[in-house]
Design a protein around this motif. Structure first.
Motif, PDB file in Angstrom:
ATOM      1  N   SER A  42       0.823  -1.213   0.000  1.00  0.00           N
ATOM      2  CA  SER A  42       0.000   0.000   0.000  1.00  0.00           C
ATOM      3  C   SER A  42       0.856   1.263   0.000  1.00  0.00           C
ATOM      4  O   SER A  42       0.517   2.263  -0.645  1.00  0.00           O
ATOM      5  CB  SER A  42      -0.937   0.006   1.204  1.00  0.00           C
ATOM      6  OG  SER A  42      -0.187  -0.053   2.412  1.00  0.00           O
ATOM      7  N   SER A  43       1.987   1.226   0.724  1.00  0.00           N
ATOM      8  CA  SER A  43       2.867   2.396   0.775  1.00  0.00           C
ATOM      9  C   SER A  43       3.542   2.638  -0.568  1.00  0.00           C
ATOM     10  O   SER A  43       3.714   3.794  -0.991  1.00  0.00           O
ATOM     11  CB  SER A  43       3.932   2.206   1.861  1.00  0.00           C
ATOM     12  OG  SER A  43       3.340   2.124   3.136  1.00  0.00           O
ATOM     13  N   ILE A  44       3.910   1.570  -1.255  1.00  0.00           N
ATOM     14  CA  ILE A  44       4.555   1.727  -2.563  1.00  0.00           C
ATOM     15  C   ILE A  44       3.553   2.244  -3.593  1.00  0.00           C
ATOM     16  O   ILE A  44       3.859   3.137  -4.395  1.00  0.00           O
ATOM     17  CB  ILE A  44       5.184   0.401  -3.024  1.00  0.00           C
ATOM     18  CG1 ILE A  44       6.270  -0.032  -2.029  1.00  0.00           C
ATOM     19  CG2 ILE A  44       5.770   0.541  -4.422  1.00  0.00           C
ATOM     20  CD1 ILE A  44       6.882  -1.379  -2.334  1.00  0.00           C
ATOM     21  N   TYR A  45       2.333   1.687  -3.580  1.00  0.00           N
ATOM     22  CA  TYR A  45       1.308   2.176  -4.500  1.00  0.00           C
ATOM     23  C   TYR A  45       1.007   3.656  -4.255  1.00  0.00           C
ATOM     24  O   TYR A  45       0.837   4.437  -5.196  1.00  0.00           O
ATOM     25  CB  TYR A  45       0.027   1.358  -4.340  1.00  0.00           C
ATOM     26  CG  TYR A  45       0.059   0.020  -5.042  1.00  0.00           C
ATOM     27  CD1 TYR A  45       0.281  -0.068  -6.420  1.00  0.00           C
ATOM     28  CD2 TYR A  45      -0.138  -1.162  -4.338  1.00  0.00           C
ATOM     29  CE1 TYR A  45       0.311  -1.296  -7.064  1.00  0.00           C
ATOM     30  CE2 TYR A  45      -0.109  -2.398  -4.973  1.00  0.00           C
ATOM     31  CZ  TYR A  45       0.120  -2.453  -6.342  1.00  0.00           C
ATOM     32  OH  TYR A  45       0.157  -3.671  -6.976  1.00  0.00           O
ATOM     33  N   ALA A  46       0.944   4.041  -2.974  1.00  0.00           N
ATOM     34  CA  ALA A  46       0.675   5.447  -2.653  1.00  0.00           C
ATOM     35  C   ALA A  46       1.812   6.333  -3.144  1.00  0.00           C
ATOM     36  O   ALA A  46       1.583   7.422  -3.691  1.00  0.00           O
ATOM     37  CB  ALA A  46       0.494   5.611  -1.144  1.00  0.00           C
ATOM     38  N   ALA A  47       3.060   5.862  -2.989  1.00  0.00           N
ATOM     39  CA  ALA A  47       4.215   6.655  -3.444  1.00  0.00           C
ATOM     40  C   ALA A  47       4.207   6.809  -4.953  1.00  0.00           C
ATOM     41  O   ALA A  47       4.543   7.877  -5.476  1.00  0.00           O
ATOM     42  CB  ALA A  47       5.509   5.984  -2.987  1.00  0.00           C
ATOM     43  N   SER A  55       7.581   7.273   4.307  1.00  0.00           N
ATOM     44  CA  SER A  55       8.416   7.760   5.402  1.00  0.00           C
ATOM     45  C   SER A  55       9.884   7.674   5.003  1.00  0.00           C
ATOM     46  O   SER A  55      10.249   6.973   4.050  1.00  0.00           O
ATOM     47  CB  SER A  55       8.171   6.919   6.666  1.00  0.00           C
ATOM     48  OG  SER A  55       8.645   5.594   6.467  1.00  0.00           O
ATOM     49  N   GLU A  56      10.734   8.405   5.726  1.00  0.00           N
ATOM     50  CA  GLU A  56      12.164   8.380   5.414  1.00  0.00           C
ATOM     51  C   GLU A  56      12.711   6.963   5.504  1.00  0.00           C
ATOM     52  O   GLU A  56      13.504   6.542   4.641  1.00  0.00           O
ATOM     53  CB  GLU A  56      12.919   9.288   6.391  1.00  0.00           C
ATOM     54  CG  GLU A  56      12.618  10.770   6.218  1.00  0.00           C
ATOM     55  CD  GLU A  56      13.431  11.626   7.170  1.00  0.00           C
ATOM     56  OE1 GLU A  56      14.382  11.083   7.784  1.00  0.00           O
ATOM     57  OE2 GLU A  56      13.140  12.817   7.293  1.00  0.00           O
ATOM     58  N   GLU A  57      12.292   6.216   6.516  1.00  0.00           N
ATOM     59  CA  GLU A  57      12.790   4.848   6.690  1.00  0.00           C
ATOM     60  C   GLU A  57      12.344   3.951   5.535  1.00  0.00           C
ATOM     61  O   GLU A  57      13.135   3.176   4.980  1.00  0.00           O
ATOM     62  CB  GLU A  57      12.297   4.273   8.024  1.00  0.00           C
ATOM     63  CG  GLU A  57      12.846   4.957   9.258  1.00  0.00           C
ATOM     64  CD  GLU A  57      12.138   6.281   9.557  1.00  0.00           C
ATOM     65  OE1 GLU A  57      11.108   6.576   8.884  1.00  0.00           O
ATOM     66  OE2 GLU A  57      12.609   7.016  10.441  1.00  0.00           O
ATOM     67  N   ASN A  58      11.053   4.056   5.171  1.00  0.00           N
ATOM     68  CA  ASN A  58      10.536   3.218   4.086  1.00  0.00           C
ATOM     69  C   ASN A  58      11.207   3.543   2.754  1.00  0.00           C
ATOM     70  O   ASN A  58      11.557   2.644   1.982  1.00  0.00           O
ATOM     71  CB  ASN A  58       9.023   3.379   3.957  1.00  0.00           C
ATOM     72  CG  ASN A  58       8.263   2.547   4.968  1.00  0.00           C
ATOM     73  OD1 ASN A  58       8.851   1.729   5.673  1.00  0.00           O
ATOM     74  ND2 ASN A  58       6.961   2.753   5.055  1.00  0.00           N
ATOM     75  N   PHE A  59      11.412   4.859   2.483  1.00  0.00           N
ATOM     76  CA  PHE A  59      11.995   5.199   1.192  1.00  0.00           C
ATOM     77  C   PHE A  59      13.471   4.822   1.146  1.00  0.00           C
ATOM     78  O   PHE A  59      14.001   4.447   0.089  1.00  0.00           O
ATOM     79  CB  PHE A  59      11.815   6.683   0.889  1.00  0.00           C
ATOM     80  CG  PHE A  59      12.150   7.023  -0.544  1.00  0.00           C
ATOM     81  CD1 PHE A  59      11.547   6.347  -1.600  1.00  0.00           C
ATOM     82  CD2 PHE A  59      13.091   8.003  -0.848  1.00  0.00           C
ATOM     83  CE1 PHE A  59      11.865   6.633  -2.921  1.00  0.00           C
ATOM     84  CE2 PHE A  59      13.399   8.299  -2.156  1.00  0.00           C
ATOM     85  CZ  PHE A  59      12.787   7.617  -3.204  1.00  0.00           C
ATOM     86  N   GLU A  71      21.997   9.005  -0.710  1.00  0.00           N
ATOM     87  CA  GLU A  71      21.911  10.453  -0.581  1.00  0.00           C
ATOM     88  C   GLU A  71      21.026  11.047  -1.666  1.00  0.00           C
ATOM     89  O   GLU A  71      20.245  11.974  -1.423  1.00  0.00           O
ATOM     90  CB  GLU A  71      23.308  11.069  -0.639  1.00  0.00           C
ATOM     91  CG  GLU A  71      23.325  12.582  -0.389  1.00  0.00           C
ATOM     92  CD  GLU A  71      22.655  12.972   0.918  1.00  0.00           C
ATOM     93  OE1 GLU A  71      21.954  14.005   0.930  1.00  0.00           O
ATOM     94  OE2 GLU A  71      22.824  12.248   1.918  1.00  0.00           O
ATOM     95  N   HIS A  72      21.145  10.496  -2.875  1.00  0.00           N
ATOM     96  CA  HIS A  72      20.294  10.973  -3.975  1.00  0.00           C
ATOM     97  C   HIS A  72      18.822  10.697  -3.664  1.00  0.00           C
ATOM     98  O   HIS A  72      17.952  11.552  -3.912  1.00  0.00           O
ATOM     99  CB  HIS A  72      20.686  10.276  -5.285  1.00  0.00           C
ATOM    100  CG  HIS A  72      19.756  10.581  -6.425  1.00  0.00           C
ATOM    101  ND1 HIS A  72      19.681  11.826  -7.009  1.00  0.00           N
ATOM    102  CD2 HIS A  72      18.855   9.781  -7.068  1.00  0.00           C
ATOM    103  CE1 HIS A  72      18.767  11.804  -7.967  1.00  0.00           C
ATOM    104  NE2 HIS A  72      18.258  10.575  -8.027  1.00  0.00           N
ATOM    105  N   ALA A  73      18.529   9.532  -3.105  1.00  0.00           N
ATOM    106  CA  ALA A  73      17.147   9.188  -2.763  1.00  0.00           C
ATOM    107  C   ALA A  73      16.610  10.121  -1.673  1.00  0.00           C
ATOM    108  O   ALA A  73      15.469  10.578  -1.746  1.00  0.00           O
ATOM    109  CB  ALA A  73      17.077   7.734  -2.304  1.00  0.00           C
ATOM    110  N   ALA A  74      17.454  10.399  -0.669  1.00  0.00           N
ATOM    111  CA  ALA A  74      17.020  11.298   0.401  1.00  0.00           C
ATOM    112  C   ALA A  74      16.728  12.691  -0.135  1.00  0.00           C
ATOM    113  O   ALA A  74      15.745  13.328   0.261  1.00  0.00           O
ATOM    114  CB  ALA A  74      18.081  11.355   1.497  1.00  0.00           C
ATOM    115  N   GLU A  75      17.555  13.156  -1.070  1.00  0.00           N
ATOM    116  CA  GLU A  75      17.333  14.475  -1.661  1.00  0.00           C
ATOM    117  C   GLU A  75      16.070  14.488  -2.519  1.00  0.00           C
ATOM    118  O   GLU A  75      15.351  15.495  -2.567  1.00  0.00           O
ATOM    119  CB  GLU A  75      18.542  14.889  -2.497  1.00  0.00           C
ATOM    120  CG  GLU A  75      18.418  16.268  -3.145  1.00  0.00           C
ATOM    121  CD  GLU A  75      18.128  17.373  -2.136  1.00  0.00           C
ATOM    122  OE1 GLU A  75      17.422  18.332  -2.523  1.00  0.00           O
ATOM    123  OE2 GLU A  75      18.591  17.294  -0.987  1.00  0.00           O
TER     124      GLU A  75
END
Length: 309
Positions: A42-47, A55-59, A71-75
């Motif tokens: 559900s979180s991936i579909y929502a993203a 959330s930061e942890e999930n991503f 770092e690129h993903a966090a940005e």
């Protein structure tokens, strides 16, 4: 059969398209990504639909599973958050921002604007702002959640750390002055009359502390006025209305700070009910007229009745 992700059209649409592109480049399905990252489907579909950010942890877990640079993903996520906050901010004609503060009447609205300024400044950490303003991270957190500090110098220090313009600083300072004025305002005479007229004691259930005590011949108030909904959740105009006020003794006033508005409303209802139960029964207008009517003496004519003392 796995469902198809909806087209990216939410407020995080650009972010959603980037996430989907990364997943497709890695040759993974949504189910594959969920299995590899342990992030719920559900979180991936929502993203990938743009409705909300993971959330930061999930991503971070998704990025590792996709082989993306951390770092690129966090940005990517920070940029999406900044853009969404910026889009929520109403702009005036020259896009400088101060006009956006003119309509603010509550802390949630103010919080949205302050977080936009925070995002525009590059989302510095609470500790970074705290060090620059010589304050605590907790004070910075309260500020970004719409609770302006009581000290104007501290407010200006926070705004300086966010690198706001002079016009924006003046706009927020104007709001600060309005808030201070609201905090020291008093209920009007009608609200006070209703408040004290509809109570007999402290509003806390079971408390019998009276509204007034006597010091010899001098009356003293034994209770304090408390707001049910505070500035953080209501407008300045509604702060001191009768429905938003209740009376508590000093001890229970301190306890009220941890009570929810729903609990305080229940206390007020109980306080009013106790007052009504203690009040003498009210007479209807017809009964009042009959009670005030002069009794007739049997055996006398009407004219004789009228001359009786």
């Amino acid at each position: 059969m796995p469902r198809l992700a909806r087209p990216a059209q939410g407020k995080y649409a650009d972010f959603a398209r980037s996430v989907r592109a990364l997943r497709e480049a890695a040759g993974m399905s949504v189910q594959d990504l969920s299995d590899a990252s342990r992030v719920p489907l559900s979180s991936i579909y929502a993203a990938e639909s743009g409705t909300r950010l993971p959330s930061e942890e999930n991503f971070a877990a998704m990025a590792r599973a996709l082989g993306a640079d951390a770092e690129h993903a966090a940005e990517m996520r920070r940029s999406a958050q900044r853009k969404a906050l910026h889009d929520q901010l109403p702009h005036d004609d020259n896009d400088s921002g101060p006009g956006a503060f003119a309509h603010v009447t509550s802390a949630p609205e103010l919080s949205t604007l302050l977080r936009s300024l925070h995002a525009r400044a590059g989302s510095p950490s609470l500790r970074t702002i705290a060090r620059a303003a010589h304050a605590s991270p907790a004070a910075v957190s309260r500020f970004l959640n719409g609770q302006l500090p009581a000290d104007l110098n501290l407010l200006n220090a926070f705004l300086k750390a966010l690198d706001v313009t002079d016009e924006e600083r003046e706009a927020v300072s104007t709001l600060w002055r309005k808030r201070q004025s609201g905090r020291i305002s008093r209920p009007n005479q009608q609200a006070l009359a209703l408040l004290y007229g509809s109570a007999t004691s402290c509003a806390y259930p079971g408390c019998t502390v009276p509204l007034i005590t006597w010091d010899g011949d001098q009356p003293r108030t034994a209770v304090e006025i408390v707001h049910i909904e505070s500035y953080s959740s209501t407008s300045y105009a509604d702060l001191d209305r009768y429905d938003n006020l209740l009376l508590l003794c000093p001890e229970h006033h301190r306890r009220s700070k941890s009570a929810s508005p729903a609990e305080l409303k229940a206390w007020k209802a109980d306080q009013t009910a106790r007052s009504r139960a203690a009040a003498p029964p009210q007479q209807s207008p017809d009964n009042a007229k009959q009670a005030n009517a002069r009794p007739r003496t049997p055996g006398l004519h009407r004219r004789e009745q009228e001359v009786l003392p």
